[in-house]
Design a protein around this motif. Structure first.
Motif, mmCIF file in Angstrom:
data_model
loop_
_atom_site.group_PDB
_atom_site.id
_atom_site.type_symbol
_atom_site.label_atom_id
_atom_site.label_comp_id
_atom_site.label_asym_id
_atom_site.label_seq_id
_atom_site.Cartn_x
_atom_site.Cartn_y
_atom_site.Cartn_z
ATOM 1 N N LEU A 320 0.847 -1.208 0.000
ATOM 2 C CA LEU A 320 0.000 0.000 0.000
ATOM 3 C C LEU A 320 0.880 1.256 0.000
ATOM 4 O O LEU A 320 0.633 2.206 -0.742
ATOM 5 N N TYR A 322 3.955 1.476 -1.008
ATOM 6 C CA TYR A 322 4.619 1.558 -2.308
ATOM 7 C C TYR A 322 3.683 2.188 -3.337
ATOM 8 O O TYR A 322 4.078 3.064 -4.100
ATOM 9 N N GLY A 323 2.438 1.736 -3.330
ATOM 10 C CA GLY A 323 1.467 2.300 -4.271
ATOM 11 C C GLY A 323 1.239 3.772 -4.015
ATOM 12 O O GLY A 323 1.130 4.572 -4.961
ATOM 13 N N ALA A 324 1.197 4.160 -2.755
ATOM 14 C CA ALA A 324 0.951 5.569 -2.434
ATOM 15 C C ALA A 324 2.108 6.448 -2.866
ATOM 16 O O ALA A 324 1.925 7.629 -3.174
ATOM 17 N N PRO A 327 3.288 7.746 -8.483
ATOM 18 C CA PRO A 327 2.214 8.491 -9.120
ATOM 19 C C PRO A 327 1.437 7.662 -10.133
ATOM 20 O O PRO A 327 0.261 7.870 -10.354
ATOM 21 N N ALA A 328 2.109 6.759 -10.797
ATOM 22 C CA ALA A 328 1.412 5.944 -11.795
ATOM 23 C C ALA A 328 2.052 4.577 -11.787
ATOM 24 O O ALA A 328 3.149 4.416 -12.291
ATOM 25 N N VAL A 329 1.404 3.646 -11.182
ATOM 26 C CA VAL A 329 2.057 2.350 -11.074
ATOM 27 C C VAL A 329 1.034 1.228 -11.163
ATOM 28 O O VAL A 329 -0.099 1.347 -10.725
ATOM 29 N N GLY A 330 1.453 0.200 -11.821
ATOM 30 C CA GLY A 330 0.648 -1.013 -11.848
ATOM 31 C C GLY A 330 1.624 -2.162 -11.839
ATOM 32 O O GLY A 330 2.829 -1.956 -11.744
ATOM 33 N N LEU A 331 1.157 -3.368 -11.914
ATOM 34 C CA LEU A 331 2.069 -4.483 -12.043
ATOM 35 C C LEU A 331 2.399 -4.626 -13.507
ATOM 36 O O LEU A 331 1.664 -5.201 -14.279
ATOM 37 N N TRP A 333 3.714 -2.401 -17.110
ATOM 38 C CA TRP A 333 3.284 -1.193 -17.783
ATOM 39 C C TRP A 333 2.672 -1.576 -19.111
ATOM 40 O O TRP A 333 3.344 -2.106 -19.985
ATOM 41 N N PRO A 334 1.386 -1.368 -19.304
ATOM 42 C CA PRO A 334 0.756 -1.799 -20.548
ATOM 43 C C PRO A 334 1.358 -1.081 -21.755
ATOM 44 O O PRO A 334 1.629 0.114 -21.670
ATOM 45 N N ARG A 337 -1.568 3.012 -25.168
ATOM 46 C CA ARG A 337 -2.015 4.146 -24.352
ATOM 47 C C ARG A 337 -2.420 3.674 -22.971
ATOM 48 O O ARG A 337 -3.339 2.886 -22.816
ATOM 49 N N PRO A 338 -1.743 4.150 -21.963
ATOM 50 C CA PRO A 338 -2.049 3.687 -20.619
ATOM 51 C C PRO A 338 -3.425 4.117 -20.132
ATOM 52 O O PRO A 338 -3.879 3.664 -19.101
ATOM 53 N N ASP A 339 -4.065 4.965 -20.856
ATOM 54 C CA ASP A 339 -5.430 5.313 -20.442
ATOM 55 C C ASP A 339 -6.433 4.292 -20.955
ATOM 56 O O ASP A 339 -7.633 4.462 -20.815
#
Lengths: 344, 331
Positions: A320, A322-324, A327-331, A333-334, A337-339
């Motif tokens: 948690l 780490y996520g906080a 600014p932009a993180v996921g498991l 990176w797709p 377009r990340p949106d």
């Protein structure tokens, strides 16, 4: 490729599939049973293994284990003969005893007839992971303790066909040389000569210790492996059966029961002889867990589990945090377009 | 835009899109994993008992058993990955309640792993069962209070969450009696059975309402809707037929596959299954998160003992919130 199967998450998923395959091949389980758990009561001193109605048993909290029929393979029992079996268990430093109790008005202790069957009860213990409740499978076998009312009766006074059918004409015995009594007073008996435990001239226990890896594979353990002690009593329409064994016996065919180890996975079955129960015609339970306490149980006695729960708590807090901080993180990176839009 | 510009993109974007997409895809992996687990571990492997004992059938049966064990592990592994992704995302975006639910779920997951190698105690089992019930109820309430998705389907999801909570509560009553030192246990056992029966009812009702919500939200029907409805009808008829022709066999399969122990009549189960099969694909177009979450819960089954399935079912309820997943229509 569908756009939701992006390479990064797809790789993660494929890695998960590979890891799952490796773990199962190596026999490393990652899931535990969280269903009904039997907690044997721990006692000091000897266990009442020969006294099913000993008051010590009444001080143990029972678990009512629901039974169902066996509708899968013939001979079937579509409805259970008994709705449930009450299970109690005691353990001391070196031995475990399991008491099964069920209401059965008829006491069926003989199999000396073509259509006569005896009462019986069994407990099966999973050997490792990946087994099946239906007599096990090759990926995971079973150790089965099978108490038989007729064996229990035979231990006291052995009955044979001559006792049930006086005047029964003797069958033609296999001829033996004159004066050769190596086969005993009855001469050559095929069942005894073949080592069939049901034909044995004498029994060491009312409980047979068996193994199975699927339907049709039920195999009795050799005489030196028959180490499950049995005691039983039918009183006021109630059967009480005690099966007991040393916790550690070094026999690879026997289920490992370690007080400090993970819970064993067990299931129960009961046969009603007067209703024709035999073989697969029986009332069966679902899987249960059997957790052996190392000492009188309390919250702090389970500190290794508590420690791991705290580790889980701490790890989740770290993730948690780490996520906080990101600014932009996921498991992963797709791509694109990340949106969520299409690849540009 | 290409992947190599990731660093720039990271600095320019808000976090919601990325975290959501990763969660979205892992959720689909989890959905696939529980579906394969249901088909292989809980159905095909069980049917392997009918395979003849001679070769090559015995080897085929053994291979099936291994596939089943691997699938069982896959559910747990993907569930843990998804939980990690949800935690990372909640750390960035989540409210306090979301974080608390996920932290509690992490403890449940850690407990499931710990009990693989360590013996449980009644106290630990009570803690874990309480956490499972709390997570299911809290996550279910959050979905229930959320607007914007079909209300009937939301009621269904809340009912499924209630079922997930009731399953451990039934055991909890018995365990509480054990800890209190009661030596009889008959009343606690009866209460546990009653709670378990209520849980089965909630599970079947949840399936029916989620499906009904999807069907209602889809009106007016188009051609594809009719095809899906026929699929649901076929599923219901198969269950009805199996229940009528071989009730005992059907009962055994229902317990093994989804944990329904016969409390709810087969006709009601058939109706609920038919509605779920027909309604969930329709619901997916309107509320994908709710549809995927409910599907994961339904495929995980009711009250099954495997810790991986418990984790998957709870993740399904958490995922059912509309902001849990990306909206596939926008992509």
């Amino acid at each position: 490729m569908r756009d939701w199967i992006r390479p990064d998450v797809r790789s993660l998923g494929l890695a998960a599939v590979g890891l799952a395959a490796l773990l199962s091949l190596a026999g490393v389980p990652v899931t535990s049973a969280q269903g009904t758990t039997l907690f044997p009561a721990r006692v000091d001193g000897s266990l009442p293994v020969d006294a099913p109605f000993d008051p010590a048993w009444d001080r143990v909290r029972p678990v009512d284990v629901a039974l169902s029929g066996q509708p899968i393979v013939p001979p079937m029992r579509l409805e259970p003969a008994f709705p449930s079996v009450r299970v109690r268990s005691l353990v001391n430093g070196d031995r475990i005893a399991v008491l099964l109790e069920w209401t059965d008005p008829t006491r069926d202790e003989s199999v000396l007839g073509v259509d006569v069957f005896a009462d019986a009860a069994a407990m099966q213990l999973a050997l490792g992971s990946g087994t099946s409740i239906c007599m096990g499978q090759r990926a995971g076998g079973l150790n089965i303790w099978h108490w038989k009312a007729d064996w229990a009766a035979d231990l006291a006074v052995r009955q044979d066909l001559e006792d049930v059918h006086p005047g029964l004409p003797a069958d033609v015995h296999f001829p033996t040389p004159e004066g050769d009594d190596s086969f005993g007073p009855d001469g050559f008996l095929a069942g005894q000569a073949a080592g069939n435990p049901r034909s044995a001239a004498s029994l060491v226990s009312s409980v047979e210790d068996l193994n199975a890896v699927g339907f049709g594979t039920l195999t009795t353990q050799p005489p030196e492996g028959q180490n499950v002690h049995g005691a039983s009593e039918h009183r006021d329409g109630v059967w009480r059966v005690v099966m007991s064994r040393a916790l550690s016996d070094g026999d690879p065919n026997d289920a490992v029961l370690r007080p400090s180890g993970p819970a064993a996975v067990v299931a129960f079955a009961v046969w009603d002889g007067s209703r024709g129960d035999r073989d697969g015609q029986k009332s069966v339970s679902a899987w249960l867990a059997l957790a052996l306490p190392q000492q009188p149980i309390g919250l702090l006695d389970a500190w290794p589990v508590l420690l791991l729960l705290l580790v889980g708590l701490g790890l989740s807090g770290l993730v948690l945090y780490y996520g906080a901080r990101q600014p932009a993180v996921g498991l992963g990176w797709p791509h694109g377009r990340p949106d969520g839009g299409a690849t540009g | 835009m290409v992947a190599g510009t990731g660093a720039l993109v990271r600095s320019q974007l808000g976090a919601s899109g990325v975290g959501r997409e990763t969660v979205d895809r892992l959720a689909r992996w989890l959905l696939a994993a529980v579906a394969v687990d249901l088909i292989f571990t809980r159905f095909v492997v069980r049917l392997a008992i009918f395979i003849p004992k001679g070769e090559p059938w015995a080897t085929a049966g053994a291979v099936l058993g291994r596939v089943g064990a691997a699938t069982d592990a896959l559910v747990a592994i993907v569930g843990l990955l998804l939980l990690g992704a949800l935690l990372v995302r909640a750390g960035r975006l989540g409210r306090g309640a979301d974080r608390a639910i996920l932290v509690a779920l992490s403890v449940v997951a850690a407990g499931g792993l710990a009990l693989v190698y360590l013996p449980p105690s009644p106290a630990i089992s009570i803690v874990l069962d309480l956490l499972v019930a709390a997570v299911a109820l809290a996550a279910g309430i959050r979905v229930g209070r959320e607007g914007g998705t079909p209300v009937v389907a939301r009621i269904g999801l809340v009912s499924l969450a209630l079922a997930l909570a009731l399953a451990p509560l039934g055991r909890l009553v018995d365990l509480a009696g054990l800890l209190a030192g009661a030596t009889d246990g008959r009343s606690e056992a009866a209460a546990g059975l009653a709670i378990g029966a209520l849980g089965q009812l909630a599970f079947v009702l949840g399936a029916a309402f989620v499906g009904l919500g999807g069907v209602v939200s889809r009106r007016p029907f188009d051609r594809s809707s009719h095809r899906i409805a026929v699929l649901g009808l076929v599923a219901a008829l198969v269950v009805l037929s199996a229940g009528a022709r071989a009730p005992a066999m059907w009962g055994a399969l229902a317990i093994w596959s989804v944990g329904l122990g016969g409390t709810v009549p087969t006709a009601a189960v058939a109706l609920a299954l038919g509605l779920a099969v027909a309604g969930l694909p329709m619901l997916y177009r309107r509320a994908p998160a709710l549809a995927i979450g409910a599907s994961i819960v339904l495929l995980s089954g009711y009250g099954l003992a495997a810790s991986g399935l418990v984790l998957a079912g709870l993740l399904g309820v958490v995922l059912a919130r509309s902001d849990a997943l990306a909206d596939p229509v926008t992509r």
